[in-house]
Design a protein around this motif. Structure first.
Motif, PDB file in Angstrom:
ATOM      1  N   HIS A  93     -25.025  10.594  -8.529  1.00  0.00           N
ATOM      2  CA  HIS A  93     -26.257  10.710  -9.548  1.00  0.00           C
ATOM      3  C   HIS A  93     -25.782  10.807 -10.590  1.00  0.00           C
ATOM      4  CE1 HIS A  93     -27.358  10.775  -4.901  1.00  0.00           C
ATOM      5  NE2 HIS A  93     -28.737   9.533  -6.200  1.00  0.00           N
ATOM      6  N   VAL A  94     -25.996  10.466 -11.607  1.00  0.00           N
ATOM      7  CA  VAL A  94     -26.015  10.890 -12.686  1.00  0.00           C
ATOM      8  C   VAL A  94     -27.513  11.100 -13.639  1.00  0.00           C
ATOM      9  CG1 VAL A  94     -23.689   9.895 -12.930  1.00  0.00           C
ATOM     10  CG2 VAL A  94     -25.832   8.756 -13.998  1.00  0.00           C
ATOM     11  N   LEU A  95     -28.167  12.462 -14.332  1.00  0.00           N
ATOM     12  CA  LEU A  95     -29.144  11.915 -15.424  1.00  0.00           C
ATOM     13  C   LEU A  95     -29.012  11.307 -16.252  1.00  0.00           C
ATOM     14  CD1 LEU A  95     -31.965  14.503 -15.248  1.00  0.00           C
ATOM     15  CD2 LEU A  95     -30.172  13.762 -17.690  1.00  0.00           C
ATOM     16  N   CYS A  96     -29.090  10.380 -16.850  1.00  0.00           N
ATOM     17  CA  CYS A  96     -28.801  10.005 -18.043  1.00  0.00           C
ATOM     18  C   CYS A  96     -29.650  10.245 -18.986  1.00  0.00           C
ATOM     19  CB  CYS A  96     -28.869   8.517 -18.187  1.00  0.00           C
ATOM     20  SG  CYS A  96     -27.908   7.786 -17.554  1.00  0.00           S
ATOM     21  N   MET A  97     -29.720  11.041 -20.382  1.00  0.00           N
ATOM     22  CA  MET A  97     -30.419  10.373 -21.183  1.00  0.00           C
ATOM     23  C   MET A  97     -30.191  11.014 -23.087  1.00  0.00           C
ATOM     24  SD  MET A  97     -29.920  15.080 -21.642  1.00  0.00           S
ATOM     25  CE  MET A  97     -31.574  15.800 -23.539  1.00  0.00           C
ATOM     26  N   ASP A  98     -30.833  10.567 -24.229  1.00  0.00           N
ATOM     27  CA  ASP A  98     -30.057  10.018 -25.381  1.00  0.00           C
ATOM     28  C   ASP A  98     -29.159  11.694 -26.167  1.00  0.00           C
ATOM     29  OD1 ASP A  98     -30.623   7.810 -24.635  1.00  0.00           O
ATOM     30  OD2 ASP A  98     -32.748   7.916 -25.921  1.00  0.00           O
ATOM     31  N   SER A  99     -29.056  11.117 -26.749  1.00  0.00           N
ATOM     32  CA  SER A  99     -28.166  12.746 -27.366  1.00  0.00           C
ATOM     33  C   SER A  99     -28.806  12.683 -28.848  1.00  0.00           C
ATOM     34  CB  SER A  99     -26.634  11.593 -27.969  1.00  0.00           C
ATOM     35  OG  SER A  99     -26.742  11.193 -28.785  1.00  0.00           O
ATOM     36  N   ASP A 100     -29.823  12.007 -29.614  1.00  0.00           N
ATOM     37  CA  ASP A 100     -30.860  12.235 -30.528  1.00  0.00           C
ATOM     38  C   ASP A 100     -31.295  13.549 -30.488  1.00  0.00           C
ATOM     39  OD1 ASP A 100     -32.443  11.189 -29.059  1.00  0.00           O
ATOM     40  OD2 ASP A 100     -32.633   9.016 -30.323  1.00  0.00           O
ATOM     41  N   GLY A 101     -32.026  14.037 -29.078  1.00  0.00           N
ATOM     42  CA  GLY A 101     -32.445  15.367 -29.196  1.00  0.00           C
ATOM     43  C   GLY A 101     -34.122  14.301 -28.424  1.00  0.00           C
ATOM     44  N   GLN A 102     -34.682  13.650 -28.100  1.00  0.00           N
ATOM     45  CA  GLN A 102     -35.584  13.549 -28.126  1.00  0.00           C
ATOM     46  C   GLN A 102     -36.143  13.450 -26.551  1.00  0.00           C
ATOM     47  OE1 GLN A 102     -36.553   8.711 -28.348  1.00  0.00           O
ATOM     48  NE2 GLN A 102     -36.316   9.039 -30.857  1.00  0.00           N
ATOM     49  N   HIS A 103     -34.987  13.485 -25.794  1.00  0.00           N
ATOM     50  CA  HIS A 103     -35.569  14.463 -24.485  1.00  0.00           C
ATOM     51  C   HIS A 103     -35.644  15.440 -24.273  1.00  0.00           C
ATOM     52  CE1 HIS A 103     -34.189   9.869 -23.420  1.00  0.00           C
ATOM     53  NE2 HIS A 103     -34.945   9.549 -23.806  1.00  0.00           N
ATOM     54  N   PRO A 104     -36.315  15.720 -23.003  1.00  0.00           N
ATOM     55  CA  PRO A 104     -36.528  17.378 -22.938  1.00  0.00           C
ATOM     56  C   PRO A 104     -35.594  17.741 -21.489  1.00  0.00           C
ATOM     57  CG  PRO A 104     -38.056  16.372 -21.096  1.00  0.00           C
ATOM     58  CD  PRO A 104     -37.058  14.677 -22.255  1.00  0.00           C
ATOM     59  N   ALA A 105     -34.697  18.664 -22.053  1.00  0.00           N
ATOM     60  CA  ALA A 105     -33.490  19.490 -21.679  1.00  0.00           C
ATOM     61  C   ALA A 105     -33.933  20.451 -20.204  1.00  0.00           C
ATOM     62  CB  ALA A 105     -31.837  19.828 -22.489  1.00  0.00           C
ATOM     63  N   ASN A 106     -34.579  20.395 -21.011  1.00  0.00           N
ATOM     64  CA  ASN A 106     -35.935  21.579 -20.217  1.00  0.00           C
ATOM     65  C   ASN A 106     -36.421  21.243 -18.507  1.00  0.00           C
ATOM     66  OD1 ASN A 106     -37.600  21.016 -22.321  1.00  0.00           O
ATOM     67  ND2 ASN A 106     -39.086  22.031 -20.428  1.00  0.00           N
ATOM     68  N   LEU A 107     -36.306  20.054 -18.390  1.00  0.00           N
ATOM     69  CA  LEU A 107     -36.448  19.219 -17.482  1.00  0.00           C
ATOM     70  C   LEU A 107     -36.034  18.364 -16.580  1.00  0.00           C
ATOM     71  CD1 LEU A 107     -39.628  17.711 -18.497  1.00  0.00           C
ATOM     72  CD2 LEU A 107     -39.411  19.446 -17.054  1.00  0.00           C
ATOM     73  N   ILE A 108     -34.216  19.268 -17.145  1.00  0.00           N
ATOM     74  CA  ILE A 108     -32.845  18.376 -16.406  1.00  0.00           C
ATOM     75  C   ILE A 108     -32.904  18.751 -14.782  1.00  0.00           C
ATOM     76  CG2 ILE A 108     -30.641  18.324 -16.379  1.00  0.00           C
ATOM     77  CD1 ILE A 108     -30.171  18.472 -19.146  1.00  0.00           C
ATOM     78  N   GLU A 109     -33.412  20.139 -14.337  1.00  0.00           N
ATOM     79  CA  GLU A 109     -32.892  20.829 -12.957  1.00  0.00           C
ATOM     80  C   GLU A 109     -33.865  20.380 -12.554  1.00  0.00           C
ATOM     81  OE1 GLU A 109     -31.327  25.301 -13.491  1.00  0.00           O
ATOM     82  OE2 GLU A 109     -32.269  24.952 -15.079  1.00  0.00           O
ATOM     83  N   ALA A 110     -35.757  20.040 -13.013  1.00  0.00           N
ATOM     84  CA  ALA A 110     -37.213  19.614 -12.529  1.00  0.00           C
ATOM     85  C   ALA A 110     -36.142  18.255 -12.133  1.00  0.00           C
ATOM     86  CB  ALA A 110     -37.984  19.375 -12.647  1.00  0.00           C
ATOM     87  N   PHE A 111     -35.466  17.293 -13.001  1.00  0.00           N
ATOM     88  CA  PHE A 111     -35.991  15.821 -12.388  1.00  0.00           C
ATOM     89  C   PHE A 111     -34.229  15.801 -10.761  1.00  0.00           C
ATOM     90  CE2 PHE A 111     -38.504  14.293 -15.232  1.00  0.00           C
ATOM     91  CZ  PHE A 111     -38.466  13.174 -15.463  1.00  0.00           C
ATOM     92  N   MET A 112     -33.034  16.742 -11.028  1.00  0.00           N
ATOM     93  CA  MET A 112     -32.197  16.988 -10.892  1.00  0.00           C
ATOM     94  C   MET A 112     -32.560  17.443  -8.992  1.00  0.00           C
ATOM     95  SD  MET A 112     -29.204  15.347 -11.980  1.00  0.00           S
ATOM     96  CE  MET A 112     -28.171  15.878 -13.877  1.00  0.00           C
ATOM     97  N   HIS A 113     -33.632  18.207  -8.756  1.00  0.00           N
ATOM     98  CA  HIS A 113     -33.775  18.707  -7.555  1.00  0.00           C
ATOM     99  C   HIS A 113     -34.646  17.495  -7.243  1.00  0.00           C
ATOM    100  CE1 HIS A 113     -33.532  23.011  -9.652  1.00  0.00           C
ATOM    101  NE2 HIS A 113     -32.475  22.541  -8.812  1.00  0.00           N
ATOM    102  N   CYS A 114     -35.347  17.413  -7.679  1.00  0.00           N
ATOM    103  CA  CYS A 114     -36.273  15.661  -7.164  1.00  0.00           C
ATOM    104  C   CYS A 114     -34.905  14.662  -6.585  1.00  0.00           C
ATOM    105  CB  CYS A 114     -37.096  15.465  -8.652  1.00  0.00           C
ATOM    106  SG  CYS A 114     -38.243  13.681  -7.368  1.00  0.00           S
ATOM    107  N   SER A 115     -34.154  14.329  -7.448  1.00  0.00           N
ATOM    108  CA  SER A 115     -32.900  13.839  -7.105  1.00  0.00           C
ATOM    109  C   SER A 115     -32.274  13.807  -5.398  1.00  0.00           C
ATOM    110  CB  SER A 115     -32.107  12.554  -7.816  1.00  0.00           C
ATOM    111  OG  SER A 115     -31.287  12.412  -7.557  1.00  0.00           O
ATOM    112  N   GLN A 116     -31.946  15.062  -6.274  1.00  0.00           N
ATOM    113  CA  GLN A 116     -31.365  15.655  -4.350  1.00  0.00           C
ATOM    114  C   GLN A 116     -32.518  15.959  -3.397  1.00  0.00           C
ATOM    115  OE1 GLN A 116     -30.489  19.647  -6.256  1.00  0.00           O
ATOM    116  NE2 GLN A 116     -28.346  19.344  -6.685  1.00  0.00           N
ATOM    117  N   ALA A 117     -33.324  15.708  -3.323  1.00  0.00           N
ATOM    118  CA  ALA A 117     -34.670  15.676  -1.738  1.00  0.00           C
ATOM    119  C   ALA A 117     -34.485  14.613  -1.514  1.00  0.00           C
ATOM    120  CB  ALA A 117     -35.293  16.969  -2.397  1.00  0.00           C
TER     121      ALA A 117
END
Length: 262
Positions: A93-117
């Motif tokens: 699995h990959v989490l894609c995010m933009d490089s321009d600062g628009q996306h919330p890095a602090n939510l990476i773990e929550a999205f990854m944990h949802c994917s893992q589940a």
């Protein structure tokens, strides 16, 4: 640079395609590394000098990998290159995010944990806009969302354009290798629709999005005429695919309703 996650994941990685994002990409990558290990950046033929700085960052951080493509090919093409590399190394699995600062890095773990589940699903960010969002962009995405949901018989795509997402690698690679599109701005909406067609269910999670101004380091490569024409052509193609798949999609929709009724 120190990550809160000292042990790298062997299944999930953060993938950041980048093209002439300016200095904002360094902050984006640093924040992503705080919240996940590993993080990969695919520099898509940038000419702004960011590739060299990113490579220097990677030389000092075992959790960061930087891939530099020789010429610009488009967001989707950069993601596909990263997907191929990820598959070769056993990532699922990959989490894609933009490089321009628009996306919330602090939510990476929550999205990854949802994917893992729920590894069979794709986890789609649904943007929560603030006052910085251009009204024309907000209304434009409502139109694209309506078409995407029609093309999937309302399978549950919360937002078709928001690029903060976790994808299962193998289905997405198969979809992209099966046709020549999805290589530029059409990548995000077409990925969501075609993965739904393949039976990959969407899970929607809210996530803020911020449109940065130039004085904040914001960089946008969106071209209203070019990219809206690209999206129009994309939806024409998808409607043809929708008609061809309509019997299968109807059976799947009836199955969803039946399971909800139990």
């Amino acid at each position: 640079m120190h990550s809160k996650r000292t042990l790298p994941s062997t299944t999930h990685l953060v993938l950041i395609p980048s093209y002439n994002s300016g200095a904002k990409v360094y902050e984006t990558v640093a924040q992503a590394r705080v919240h996940w290990n590993p993080v990969w950046v695919v520099v898509d033929g940038s000419t702004d000098g960011t590739a060299a700085v990113l490579q220097d960052m990677a030389a000092r951080d075992a959790g960061l990998r930087v891939i530099v493509l020789p010429k610009n090919q488009g967001k989707g093409a950069a993601v596909l290159y990263g997907l191929d590399q990820a598959a070769q190394q056993g990532y699922t699995h990959v989490l894609c995010m933009d490089s321009d600062g628009q996306h919330p890095a602090n939510l990476i773990e929550a999205f990854m944990h949802c994917s893992q589940a729920t590894p069979a699903a794709m986890v789609l960010g649904v943007p929560v806009f603030d006052a910085s969002a251009p009204a024309l962009r907000v209304w434009g995405r409502k139109i694209s969302n309506w078409w995407a949901n029609l093309e999937t018989l309302w399978a549950g795509i919360g937002d078709s354009l928001y690029g903060f997402r976790v994808y299962p690698v193998d289905p997405l690679r198969s979809v992209m290798r099966g046709q020549r599109w999805m290589r530029r701005f059409d990548f995000d909406p077409e990925a969501a629709v075609r993965l739904c067609w393949r039976g990959v269910p969407p899970i929607n999670l809210p996530a803020p999005v911020k449109y940065l101004q130039a004085h904040e380091g914001g960089v946008s490569h969106f071209n209203y005429r070019r990219d809206n024409l690209l999206l129009t052509w994309m939806h024409i193609r998808l409607m043809v695919g929708f008609v061809l798949r309509l019997p299968m999609l109807l059976m799947r929709a009836l199955g969803r309703r039946s399971s909800l009724g139990k």
